[in-house]
Motif scaffolding. Structure first.
Motif, PDB file in Angstrom:
ATOM      1  N   GLU A 121       0.794  -1.282   0.015  1.00 28.91           N
ATOM      2  CA  GLU A 121      -0.122  -0.139   0.222  1.00 28.91           C
ATOM      3  C   GLU A 121       0.739   1.470   0.044  1.00 28.91           C
ATOM      4  N   VAL A 122       0.683   2.104  -1.148  1.00 23.05           N
ATOM      5  CA  VAL A 122       1.578   3.218  -1.199  1.00 23.05           C
ATOM      6  C   VAL A 122       1.045   4.309  -0.874  1.00 23.05           C
ATOM      7  N   ALA A 123       1.434   5.061  -0.001  1.00 19.03           N
ATOM      8  CA  ALA A 123       0.737   6.538   0.604  1.00 19.03           C
ATOM      9  C   ALA A 123       0.644   7.629  -0.583  1.00 19.03           C
ATOM     10  N   PHE A 124      -0.259   8.217  -0.469  1.00 23.27           N
ATOM     11  CA  PHE A 124      -0.665   9.344  -1.537  1.00 23.27           C
ATOM     12  C   PHE A 124       0.862  10.215  -1.470  1.00 23.27           C
ATOM     13  N   ALA A 125       1.103  10.502  -0.145  1.00 23.26           N
ATOM     14  CA  ALA A 125       2.167  11.463   0.206  1.00 23.26           C
ATOM     15  C   ALA A 125       3.392  10.919  -0.310  1.00 23.26           C
ATOM     16  N   GLU A 126       3.664   9.827  -0.324  1.00 25.17           N
ATOM     17  CA  GLU A 126       4.918   9.298  -0.853  1.00 25.17           C
ATOM     18  C   GLU A 126       4.953   9.196  -2.322  1.00 25.17           C
ATOM     19  N   ALA A 127       3.915   8.891  -3.025  1.00 28.51           N
ATOM     20  CA  ALA A 127       3.780   8.665  -4.481  1.00 28.51           C
ATOM     21  C   ALA A 127       4.001  10.133  -4.884  1.00 28.51           C
ATOM     22  N   ALA A 128       3.480  11.124  -4.335  1.00 24.14           N
ATOM     23  CA  ALA A 128       3.445  12.622  -4.597  1.00 24.14           C
ATOM     24  C   ALA A 128       4.915  13.105  -4.539  1.00 24.14           C
ATOM     25  N   ALA A 129       5.862  12.807  -3.572  1.00 25.22           N
ATOM     26  CA  ALA A 129       7.061  13.009  -3.286  1.00 25.22           C
ATOM     27  C   ALA A 129       7.927  12.369  -4.671  1.00 25.22           C
ATOM     28  N   LEU A 130       7.742  10.974  -4.924  1.00 23.95           N
ATOM     29  CA  LEU A 130       8.503  10.441  -5.910  1.00 23.95           C
ATOM     30  C   LEU A 130       8.121  11.318  -7.197  1.00 23.95           C
ATOM     31  N   LEU A 131       6.883  11.814  -7.678  1.00 26.65           N
ATOM     32  CA  LEU A 131       6.749  12.297  -8.843  1.00 26.65           C
ATOM     33  C   LEU A 131       7.327  13.562  -8.949  1.00 26.65           C
ATOM     34  N   HIS A 132       7.447  14.588  -7.730  1.00 31.79           N
ATOM     35  CA  HIS A 132       8.167  15.479  -7.741  1.00 31.79           C
ATOM     36  C   HIS A 132       9.646  15.474  -8.121  1.00 31.79           C
ATOM     37  N   THR A 133      10.319  14.326  -7.393  1.00 35.52           N
ATOM     38  CA  THR A 133      11.577  14.193  -7.618  1.00 35.52           C
ATOM     39  C   THR A 133      11.941  13.759  -9.442  1.00 35.52           C
ATOM     40  N   LEU A 134      10.830  13.399  -9.807  1.00 31.03           N
ATOM     41  CA  LEU A 134      11.067  13.039 -11.344  1.00 31.03           C
ATOM     42  C   LEU A 134      10.430  14.153 -12.250  1.00 31.03           C
ATOM     43  N   ASP A 135      10.244  15.177 -11.546  1.00 33.17           N
ATOM     44  CA  ASP A 135       9.736  16.387 -12.530  1.00 33.17           C
ATOM     45  C   ASP A 135       8.490  16.137 -13.225  1.00 33.17           C
ATOM     46  N   LEU A 136       7.543  15.592 -12.573  1.00 39.93           N
ATOM     47  CA  LEU A 136       6.429  14.853 -13.052  1.00 39.93           C
ATOM     48  C   LEU A 136       5.211  15.576 -12.584  1.00 39.93           C
ATOM     49  N   GLY A 137       5.224  16.887 -11.946  1.00 35.31           N
ATOM     50  CA  GLY A 137       4.231  17.582 -11.392  1.00 35.31           C
ATOM     51  C   GLY A 137       3.588  17.184 -10.086  1.00 35.31           C
ATOM     52  N   ASP A 138       2.265  17.784  -9.888  1.00 35.12           N
ATOM     53  CA  ASP A 138       1.703  17.315  -8.613  1.00 35.12           C
ATOM     54  C   ASP A 138       0.672  16.286  -8.805  1.00 35.12           C
ATOM     55  N   LEU A 139       0.731  15.425  -7.891  1.00 41.01           N
ATOM     56  CA  LEU A 139       0.031  13.853  -7.634  1.00 41.01           C
ATOM     57  C   LEU A 139      -1.545  14.572  -7.637  1.00 41.01           C
ATOM     58  N   THR A 140      -2.538  14.031  -8.481  1.00 43.35           N
ATOM     59  CA  THR A 140      -3.851  14.363  -8.510  1.00 43.35           C
ATOM     60  C   THR A 140      -4.760  13.110  -8.281  1.00 43.35           C
TER      61      THR A 140
END
Length: 343
Positions: free
Chosen positions: A6-25
């Motif tokens: 189970e991946v937390a929303f906040a952890e996935a959001a942080a990874l996307l920021h690291t990859l310059d993929l914007g804000d997780l929705t």
């Protein structure tokens, strides 16, 4: 795939920021297979909506995964429609989520075609040949981890769950495949990186156009013929309720093989061993489905595939594969000389 982690929303959001993929929705678990944890991730960047797939690897380790991810990036760079792993500013494509290896790849357009016609099989055959040719100079080498060595290790584990006729079939077929693998003809088979799991649910189409191959996490360096056999055994068999014996649909089978050979003609060794590899492809997935059914892991979403389907396919191939392959190859392009072993 099934959701084990189970991946937390906040952890996935942080990874996307690291990859310059914007804000997780949106973060949504994917139900389907049984190997890894997969989520659809949607993000917003500069007013645009981006869609990716986050995979958390449950069995593969950090030492094995670079092969798969770099193979996808390599093939994408060669113009093969496959998911392209997202990289950090330092070029890293293998990440960590909850202490496990993870990757983020772009989401392919379209949907899987679970009731393919001749045109779908032609598209798959042609693209598979293009992929094999494109991958021949891929610099990394990793064996097919679900190949013969794994079959030899796993059959004794699943044997206690089988009836006497099933046990006899699986032992006999395994002995036959070990015999084939020791033959000079098998040694002559062209090799390189293969997908090794190119089922109907691992290919996308949109408006009749093939838009991509995905789920490369069973890929490895093996014979191209094994890849072809796996495709034929899934894309070209009857799937209706009243035809579940694993028999081939002749039109789809010929279409896939002819389209493949229009791009990369089979060698003499490949043509002679197509019956054996059709049997090998059926055995591989019968073994893995038996293992997944009888030795399952816990998951939030889990759908174990029915192993009896590939038991039927194997029985059909063991009885008729040689006759069927002769019929298929009668309409195919002429054989080529054996190609050099690569990878």
């Amino acid at each position: 795939m099934a959701v084990y982690t189970e991946v937390a929303f906040a952890e996935a959001a942080a990874l996307l920021h690291t990859l310059d993929l914007g804000d997780l929705t949106e973060l949504r678990g994917i139900q389907g297979g049984i190997e890894n944890t997969n989520y659809f991730v949607t993000s917003e960047r500069d007013g645009a909506t981006l869609e990716h797939v986050l995979t958390v690897f449950e069995r593969l380790g950090f030492e094995q995964l670079p092969f798969y991810l770099h193979l996808m990036k390599f093939l994408a760079g060669k113009g093969i429609p496959v998911p392209d792993p997202a990289a950090t500013a330092k070029g890293e494509i293998l990440h960590t989520v909850q202490g496990k290896p993870a990757a983020v790849v772009d989401k392919l357009r379209g949907r899987s075609e679970l009731a393919p016609g001749v045109a779908h099989c032609e598209a798959v055959g042609g693209m598979l040949a293009r992929m094999h040719l494109a991958g021949r100079d891929f610099p990394l080498n990793q064996p097919n981890l679900r190949g013969l060595a794994w079959w030899n290790e796993t059959v004794p584990v699943v044997l206690p769950f089988l009836s006497a006729p099933q046990a006899d079939l699986i032992r006999t077929e395994l002995a036959y495949q070990n015999h084939v693998a020791a033959s000079p003809a098998y040694t002559a088979l062209p090799r390189g990186p293969i997908h090794a799991d190119l089922f109907r649910d691992n290919v996308m189409f949109e408006a009749g156009e093939l838009t991509g191959f995905f789920d490369f996490y069973f890929a490895g360096c093996d014979t191209f013929l094994f890849d072809i056999a796996v495709c034929l055994n899934d894309w070209c068999v009857h799937h209706s309720q009243d035809a579940t014996d694993g028999s081939f649909d002749a039109a789809r089978s010929r279409a896939l093989l002819a389209a493949y050979q229009a791009v990369r003609p089979l060698s003499t060794a490949e043509r002679s061993l197509l019956p054996a590899m059709l049997r090998a492809g059926a055995l591989r997935f019968w073994i893995s489905r038996l293992w997944d059914l009888h030795l399952p892991r816990e998951a939030a979403m889990l759908q174990a595939h029915d192993p009896t389907h590939f038991e039927r396919v194997l029985r059909e191939r063991a009885t008729h594969a040689r006759d069927l392959s002769v019929q298929l190859l009668d309409t195919a392009a002429p054989a080529t000389a054996p190609q050099p072993v690569t990878a």
